[in-house]
Design a protein around this motif. Structure first.
Motif, PDB file in Angstrom:
ATOM      1  N   HIS A 155     -11.203 -11.506   6.273  1.00 45.40           N
ATOM      2  CA  HIS A 155     -10.848 -10.883   7.524  1.00 45.40           C
ATOM      3  C   HIS A 155     -12.397 -10.215   7.732  1.00 45.40           C
ATOM      4  CE1 HIS A 155      -6.842 -11.038   6.507  1.00 45.40           C
ATOM      5  NE2 HIS A 155      -6.824 -10.138   5.667  1.00 45.40           N
ATOM      6  N   HIS A 162      -7.936 -19.627   4.456  1.00 49.13           N
ATOM      7  CA  HIS A 162      -7.045 -18.362   4.107  1.00 49.13           C
ATOM      8  C   HIS A 162      -5.709 -18.744   4.936  1.00 49.13           C
ATOM      9  CE1 HIS A 162      -7.088 -13.655   4.284  1.00 49.13           C
ATOM     10  NE2 HIS A 162      -5.806 -13.994   4.183  1.00 49.13           N
ATOM     11  N   HIS A 207      -1.170 -18.355   3.694  1.00 47.01           N
ATOM     12  CA  HIS A 207      -0.045 -18.031   2.794  1.00 47.01           C
ATOM     13  C   HIS A 207       1.160 -18.848   3.061  1.00 47.01           C
ATOM     14  CE1 HIS A 207      -2.744 -14.694   1.503  1.00 47.01           C
ATOM     15  NE2 HIS A 207      -2.867 -14.397   2.803  1.00 47.01           N
ATOM     16  N   GLU A 210      -6.531 -15.024  -1.859  1.00 47.72           N
ATOM     17  CA  GLU A 210      -6.702 -13.819  -1.626  1.00 47.72           C
ATOM     18  C   GLU A 210      -6.073 -12.735  -2.346  1.00 47.72           C
ATOM     19  OE1 GLU A 210      -4.912 -12.268   1.993  1.00 47.72           O
ATOM     20  OE2 GLU A 210      -6.414 -10.697   2.240  1.00 47.72           O
ATOM     21  N   ASP A 220      -5.265 -16.478   8.188  1.00 44.91           N
ATOM     22  CA  ASP A 220      -4.129 -15.648   7.379  1.00 44.91           C
ATOM     23  C   ASP A 220      -2.617 -16.181   8.063  1.00 44.91           C
ATOM     24  OD1 ASP A 220      -3.385 -13.728   5.781  1.00 44.91           O
ATOM     25  OD2 ASP A 220      -3.974 -12.064   6.957  1.00 44.91           O
TER      26      ASP A 220
HETATM   27 ZN   LIG Z   1      -4.261 -12.822   3.925  1.00 42.81          ZN
END
Ligand SMILES: [Zn+2]
Length: 251
Positions: free
Chosen positions: A158, A10, A12, A108, A207
């Motif tokens: 999450h 996960h 970005h 995601e 994340d």
């Molecule tokens: Zn995310």
């Protein structure tokens, strides 16, 4: 000393043409260099423009950039396809393009409208039909999607509160990544995921570039002291999940 295999499920990645998302890095190269320096060997990702975008141009440019970054990264980056419920035809086109290249991961995704809305469900129906994995930002609708498409792996992005974890655990096609405030940062988050889903359906995720990956590594070590469980969460589970959907391998 043995080197751990660490795959982040996960992330970005920023691009120079977009100012949304975490702006600690303004472009992909320094972000990727930072991630590599944490000991991470590979990462699933979307661009920030793809995941946060609100226009059809964002969708197209974000996905195009993701494919280019994956090509240039020589196996380090695995691109997730972004779809948007307000642009269904364009989204279906992107799903097909990623599939043709062997990339079976979608997301995601964020809830531009509820995931259970017919506009999203139509797109998920296509993902299920073509054996893709969908990673959804955790909302109560993750359960609805997973129940509607029991053959499709759904990754809850999450760790939610423990009661929600327990309900998600009852759905055998649900996986979960351990990112989020409640995942890597709040004491007890990873323990809730461990006690409800167990170590076989959890994926290491951070994340990044929103969070410091090493914070999640530290918590994972405390919540899962057994090296065999750590190995599953760091890489074995994601490799198994991608093989299950006949994806191009991540590494
Ligand atoms: Zn995310």
């Amino acid at each position: 000393m043995q080197t751990k295999m660490i795959i982040d499920s996960h992330t970005h990645i920023p691009t120079a043409d977009y100012t949304g998302g975490n702006q600690f890095f303004q472009d992909a190269a320094p972000a990727v260099a930072y991630l590599r320096a944490t000991g991470t060997q590979a990462a699933l990702f979307t661009t920030w423009r793809g995941v946060l975008g609100t226009t059809e141009d964002d969708l197209n440019t974000g996905n195009e950039a993701a494919l280019a970054l994956a090509r240039e990264s020589a196996g380090f980056l695995y691109p997730g396809c972004v779809i948007h419920p307000f642009f269904p035809e364009t989204s279906l086109k992107w799903l097909a393009r990623f599939r043709d290249l062997g990339w079976q991961w979608v997301g995601e995704l964020l809830p531009a409208c509820p995931f259970a809305d017919a506009r999203f469900m139509r797109l998920f129906e296509s993902c299920a039909k073509h054996g893709q994995v969908v990673q959804l930002h955790n909302t109560a609708d993750v359960k609805v999607v997973a129940a509607q498409f029991p053959e499709m792996p759904v990754v809850c992005a999450h760790i939610p509160e423990e009661a929600e974890c327990r309900q998600l655990a009852a759905l055998p096609n649900v996986w979960m990544d351990v990112s989020g405030n409640n995942g890597g940062l709040k004491l007890g988050g990873m323990e809730s995921a461990r006690d409800t889903l167990g170590p076989d359906r959890l994926l290491y995720g951070t994340d990044f570039t929103g969070y410091e990956p090493r914070a999640f590594m530290a918590r994972l070590t405390m919540a899962f002291p057994a090296p065999a469980d750590q190995e599953k969460i760091y890489h074995r589970n994601i490799v198994r999940l991608l093989a299950q959907v006949r994806s191009k391998p991540i590494i």
